[in-house]
Motif scaffolding. Structure first.
Motif, PDB file in Angstrom:
ATOM      1  N   ASP A   1     -18.993 -14.387  63.009  1.00 25.66           N
ATOM      2  CA  ASP A   1     -19.732 -14.624  64.252  1.00 25.66           C
ATOM      3  C   ASP A   1     -19.936 -13.338  65.047  1.00 25.66           C
ATOM      4  O   ASP A   1     -20.955 -13.166  65.701  1.00 25.66           O
ATOM      5  CB  ASP A   1     -18.981 -15.637  65.111  1.00 25.66           C
ATOM      6  CG  ASP A   1     -17.553 -15.183  65.349  1.00 25.66           C
ATOM      7  OD1 ASP A   1     -16.794 -15.124  64.373  1.00 25.66           O
ATOM      8  OD2 ASP A   1     -17.206 -14.849  66.488  1.00 25.66           O
TER       9      ASP A   1
ATOM     10  N   CYS B   1     -12.017 -11.192  61.535  1.00 19.89           N
ATOM     11  CA  CYS B   1     -12.098  -9.731  61.569  1.00 19.89           C
ATOM     12  C   CYS B   1     -10.820  -9.117  62.098  1.00 19.89           C
ATOM     13  O   CYS B   1     -10.817  -7.974  62.533  1.00 19.89           O
ATOM     14  CB  CYS B   1     -13.257  -9.328  62.471  1.00 19.89           C
ATOM     15  SG  CYS B   1     -12.982  -9.853  64.174  1.00 19.89           S
TER      16      CYS B   1
ATOM     17  N   CYS C   1     -13.758 -16.552  65.528  1.00 19.31           N
ATOM     18  CA  CYS C   1     -13.188 -16.980  64.249  1.00 19.31           C
ATOM     19  C   CYS C   1     -11.903 -16.248  63.867  1.00 19.31           C
ATOM     20  O   CYS C   1     -11.083 -16.772  63.134  1.00 19.31           O
ATOM     21  CB  CYS C   1     -14.217 -16.856  63.132  1.00 19.31           C
ATOM     22  SG  CYS C   1     -14.425 -15.184  62.487  1.00 19.31           S
ATOM     23  N   GLY C   2     -11.742 -15.028  64.330  1.00 23.88           N
ATOM     24  CA  GLY C   2     -10.527 -14.290  63.997  1.00 23.88           C
ATOM     25  C   GLY C   2     -10.521 -13.734  62.587  1.00 23.88           C
ATOM     26  O   GLY C   2      -9.522 -13.153  62.149  1.00 23.88           O
TER      27      GLY C   2
ATOM     28  N   GLY D   1     -15.811 -13.136  68.552  1.00 26.12           N
ATOM     29  CA  GLY D   1     -14.404 -13.429  68.833  1.00 26.12           C
ATOM     30  C   GLY D   1     -14.025 -14.887  68.636  1.00 26.12           C
ATOM     31  O   GLY D   1     -12.985 -15.313  69.118  1.00 26.12           O
TER      32      GLY D   1
ATOM     33  N   CYS E   1     -14.459  -7.341  66.204  1.00 28.51           N
ATOM     34  CA  CYS E   1     -15.819  -7.549  66.709  1.00 28.51           C
ATOM     35  C   CYS E   1     -15.894  -7.523  68.223  1.00 28.51           C
ATOM     36  O   CYS E   1     -16.944  -7.221  68.777  1.00 28.51           O
ATOM     37  CB  CYS E   1     -16.391  -8.857  66.187  1.00 28.51           C
ATOM     38  SG  CYS E   1     -15.590 -10.321  66.837  1.00 28.51           S
TER      39      CYS E   1
HETATM   40  S1  FES Z   1     -13.812 -13.117  65.567  1.00 31.59           S
HETATM   41 FE1  FES Z   1     -15.240 -13.764  64.100  1.00 31.59          FE
HETATM   42  S2  FES Z   1     -16.074 -11.901  63.448  1.00 31.59           S
HETATM   43 FE2  FES Z   1     -14.660 -11.274  64.922  1.00 31.59          FE
END
Ligand code: FES
Ligand SMILES: Cc1cc2nc3c(=O)[nH]c(=O)nc-3n(C[C@H](O)[C@H](O)[C@H](O)COP(=O)(O)OP(=O)(O)OC[C@H]3O[C@@H](n4cnc5c(N)ncnc54)[C@H](O)[C@@H]3O)c2cc1C
Ligand SMILES: Cc1cc2nc3c(=O)[nH]c(=O)nc-3n(C[C@H](O)[C@H](O)[C@H](O)COP(=O)(O)OP(=O)(O)OC[C@H]3O[C@@H](n4cnc5c(N)ncnc54)[C@H](O)[C@@H]3O)c2cc1C
Ligand code: SF4
Lengths: 470, 278
Positions: B217, B225, B222-223, B220, B237
């Motif tokens: 996304d 990254c 989905c976590g 921030g 991100c």
């Molecule tokens: S939290 Fe999803 S890409 Fe960074």
């Protein structure tokens, strides 16, 4: 009268036809198949048409339940949908995802002695029929007011505000960060529980009413709230949800194969990773999957993993069965599909191999102690109970927090200590003039119907503001 | 649709430049930020740094190396075609201020990411010494632009086909021995950033690196990254993509970048078979 009622109670609650568990656990098609008109009428006839309907008090938006159920019983399906639409603009969705057992059906008087009326199933039936068969008339739009409203976030609360304000004659634009509208309804809740076609159809209906949708617009980055006002918007509604994944903060959590539920479900649903490589986004397929948590999000993750071919899927939850927050139907469906429940089990660390992939999870056995602030008995660790569970894929589904991306971009929006937006509970007004907020970004992760209810209240307040003043 | 208005290839056609119409993003973006692009309905969301922008034309420029299925698909897009989705600007902009002497080190496609930051530091009044490297002369990117944006430019190639023969770290050591640097910015392959950071740690020079974990996304939510920086878990991100180079867990990052190695390889091979590219 009493005689008539007792005669009626003899009709048993009509079961919902469903895909068989051994078939559906490996496909992504919807699990319940829907009532036939005959079944719907039969179920509707069970309703006692109470003078003081308890079910309505259980519904957060006060749908006239005896009203629409009575219309089904008489076969007037088109009238029934109009009755529901009076209070609820997304019934095909609510009929599928509302926690009816603690809302309308939980209050239903039939439930005292027997099974409650299947209100959710009936609501779903009427809405599906309206969508599939009858060309339903859209409600008439009021004369254009010349006012422009921007809605940030296209989840159920944003969609509700959009629908209401369009009907009141305002010009409405929906700004969505993702490339597709729908919020949790498209990125979180899986196809087998809420077909994406239904969400798309609701959105298309709003577009027919004149809604403008701008995807790929991350408000706070692509545009700021102040720039929206500079661009000529007269009011802004913030319905950005609770999009910050919670992790457990235990050792090994950054190993490969450990996902937040948000990531796991977004890959599977929004990006359609279950159709990889036809769709380009990959998703790890676990053999031994552990899902941490026991809410709807956890059930959705577990059932998705099963459909992606897992051999074993375990729900790992540190409290007991009674505390599991998921809808009863989801827990039941998950069990039928062979998902195992490791209750009173608390993960304390993940163990990886030499490539940094998760292979095991260290857990503690818990037992229930004294009640905590929430009134639930606090789980306490049993000494010396540590054990290892094989797992090559783990999904952390222990809740969500407020995503600070937008909220921290504008100091005029006041937040509470957890980072949620402070909004007037009746109107949704924030501390910034011309800005409203509602849904999960105000309440924390709650339900679709509560997010919609907040949207409706805010829409009324925005309308007053645009026609009368702040 | 976000239309491609200019397309160039570099480095033996392995690197592609796209100038894309995205007026909103062009008006807002600052050095260090990135966009996420998705080519079509079935496509993946791919993060690429904004390498240049033209607010008047309303365009942004991205430069990417063809490494797998999605970038191979991007490569097929011609001028006049477009991306279905472009999202941004994402990530925190680089903290650009007047510090004195700044050393900018870039390797491979990292140079494309480094260029706007280098220019930013120069425009802010810093003395900028840049070091860029590639495997060989043909793969070297943006030499002219980097030259214009720096007071001094050093070039290295692994095989010695151009400039200094060897790694950027060797030249960097030389520069640090002779100059009192206030900041080093290092962007390139993860091992390069790791070794640059090791070196600058010895010289006690603050170092910024730009991380490239797998993202979805970019907001921030989905976590996916997440990276370990010091004792903390950060989401690249939104908390980055730039971090203190002395605190990053590079080995962890490299492992996570390999999370889908098998799936990616299979998808790329299938794609190449179907499209008979190279
Ligand atoms: S939290 Fe999803 S890409 Fe960074
Ligand atoms: C997997 C899962 C299963 C669930 N199951 C159920 C269930 O069965 N029953 C039930 O009642 N509830 C369920 N819930 C909870 C329910 O989905 C939420 O309470 C509800 O969707 C909240 O609606 P909302 O409109 O506030 O936000 P959301 O639905 O979260 O939508 C917010 C939207 O805003 C967008 N956005 C965020 N930031 C920005 C920005 N800066 N700019 C532009 N757009 C932005 C997001 O991309 C998203 O599309 C579930 C939740 C999840 C995650
Ligand atoms: C903030 C950021 C900025 C970037 N800027 C640039 C740039 O300016 N130029 C450039 O050439 N590359 C850049 N990258 C890397 C680029 O995103 C990947 O090369 C690209 O995603 C590869 O996709 P693929 O399908 O072609 O290759 P794949 O075969 O899928 O993967 C090749 C490699 O790319 C990585 N990768 C795969 N999917 C993603 C994803 N969704 N997000 C991030 N990495 C992924 C994998 O770790 C893998 O090792 C950037 C990455 C990030 C996170
Ligand atoms: S909206 Fe939800 S609570 Fe209200 S009647 Fe429908 S299913 Fe029941």
């Amino acid at each position: 009268m009493t005689q008539k009622a007792s005669k009626k109670e003899k009709i048993p609650r009509q079961p919902m036809p469903e895909q068989a568990p051994e078939v559906r656990r490996r496909n992504f098609e919807e699990v319940p198949l829907g009532y036939s008109p005959e079944t719907a009428v039969k179920e509707a006839q069970r309703c006692l048409q109470c003078k003081k309907p308890a079910c309505v008090t259980g519904c957060p938006v006060e749908v006239d339940i005896p009203g629409f159920v009575g219309q089904i019983a008489e076969g007037h399906f088109e009238n029934a949908i109009q009755t529901i639409w009076g209070k609820n603009s997304l019934p095909a969705i609510c009929g599928r995802v509302c926690p009816q057992e603690i809302q309308c059906e939980g209050e239903c008087i039939l439930g005292k002695k027997d099974q409650p009326l299947a209100i959710g199933n009936l609501e779903r039936f009427v809405a599906d029929r309206a969508r599939e068969e009858v060309a339903c008339e859209f409600p008439a739009k009021a004369a254009p007011t010349g006012k422009k409203v921007a809605i940030v976030g296209s989840g159920p609360s944003g969609l509700t505000v959009a629908g209401d304000l369009l009907l009141k004659g305002h010009e409405v634009t929906l700004l969505e960060a993702f490339h597709k509208p729908g919020g949790v309804l498209v990125y979180g809740i899986p196809e087998f529980r809420l077909p994406k076609e239904i969400v798309a159809c609701e959105v298309a209906g709003l577009e027919k009413l004149g809604l403008r949708i701008e995807c790929n617009n991350v408000v706070g980055r692509t545009v700021s709230l102040d720039e929206l006002f500079e661009d000529g918007y007269d009011a802004v509604y913030i319905g950005v949800g609770a999009g910050l994944p919670k992790f457990l903060n235990i050792p090994g959590e950054n190993l490969i194969g450990i996902y937040s539920a948000n990531e796991y479900l977004t890959r599977a649903n929004l990006m359609k990773a279950y159709r990889f490589p036809e769709y380009d986004t990959p998703l790890a397929k676990g053999k031994n999957v552990a899902v941490l948590g026991a809410g709807n999000v956890a059930m959705d993750s577990a059932r998705t993993a099963m459909r992606l071919g897992a051999e074993k899927v375990r729900i790992v939850y540190r409290r007991s069965r009674d505390e599991m927050p998921a809808r009863a139907a989801e827990i039941h469906h998950a069990e039928e599909e062979g998902i195992e429940f490791y209750l009173l089990t608390s993960p304390i660390a993940f163990v990886g191999d030499e490539n940094g992939r998760v292979v095991q999870m260290k857990c503690l056995q818990m037992e229930l102690g004294e009640p905590d602030e929430s009134g639930r008995r606090r789980p306490v660790a049993v000494e010396g109970s540590e054990f290892l569970l094989d797992c090559d894929l783990a999904v952390v589904a222990v809740g969500a927090d407020a995503n600070p991306l937008l909220t921290q971009s504008d100091p005029e929006i006041s937040l509470n200590k957890w980072g949620y937006i402070i909004a007037d509970p009746k109107t949704g007004k924030t501390t910034k003039k011309g800005v409203w907020a509602g849904g999960d970004i105000v309440t924390g992760q709650a339900t679709v119907i509560l997010a919609m209810g907040a949207g409706r209240d805010a829409a009324n307040s925005i309308h007053d503001y645009l026609t009368i003043g702040w | 649709m976000f239309k491609i208005v200019k397309r160039e290839t570099m480095a033996d056609d392995t690197v592609v430049l796209n100038e894309i119409e995205a007026p909103r993003i062009a008006a807002k973006a600052r050095p260090g930020q990135f966009v996420i692009l998705k080519a079509n309905e079935t496509g993946e969301r791919i993060p690429l740094t904004i390498s240049d922008l033209d607010p008047e034309r309303g365009t942004i420029t991205v430069i990417y190396m063809v490494v797998g299925k999605s970038t191979a698909l991007f490569q097929t897009l011609a001028v006049g075609d477009g991306y279905q989705d472009v999202i941004g600007p994402l990530g925190k902009p680089t903290d650009i201020e007047k510090l004195g002497k700044v050393v900018c080190v870039g390797g491979g496609t990292g140079v494309a990411v480094l260029f706007p930051i280098t220019r930013g530091f120069k425009e802010a009044g810093n003395e900028v010494i840049s070091i860029i490297g590639a495997r060989n002369k043909d793969l070297l990117l943006l030499e002219d632009k980097m030259k214009a944006a720096s007071d001094q430019l050093h070039v290295c190639t692994d095989d010695g086909s151009y400039g200094h023969k060897g790694f950027v770290t060797e030249v960097l050591k030389d520069v640090l021995d002779n100059h009192k640097a206030d900041l080093v910015v290092a962007i390139g392959p993860v091992p390069m950033m790791k070794f640059v950071s090791k070196l600058t740690y010895e010289y006690n020079v603050k170092t910024l690196v730009s991380l490239n974990p797998i993202m979805i996304d970019g907001t921030g939510m989905c976590g996916g990254c997440r990276v370990s920086v010091g004792d903390e878990t950060k989401f690249a991100c939104v908390d980055g993509p730039e971090f203190d180079g002395h605190k990053v867990d590079y080995d962890g990052l490299m492992q996570r970048l390999n999370a889908y190695a098998q799936e990616e390889k299979a998808a790329y091979e299938q794609y190449c078979r179907l499209h008979q590219t190279d």
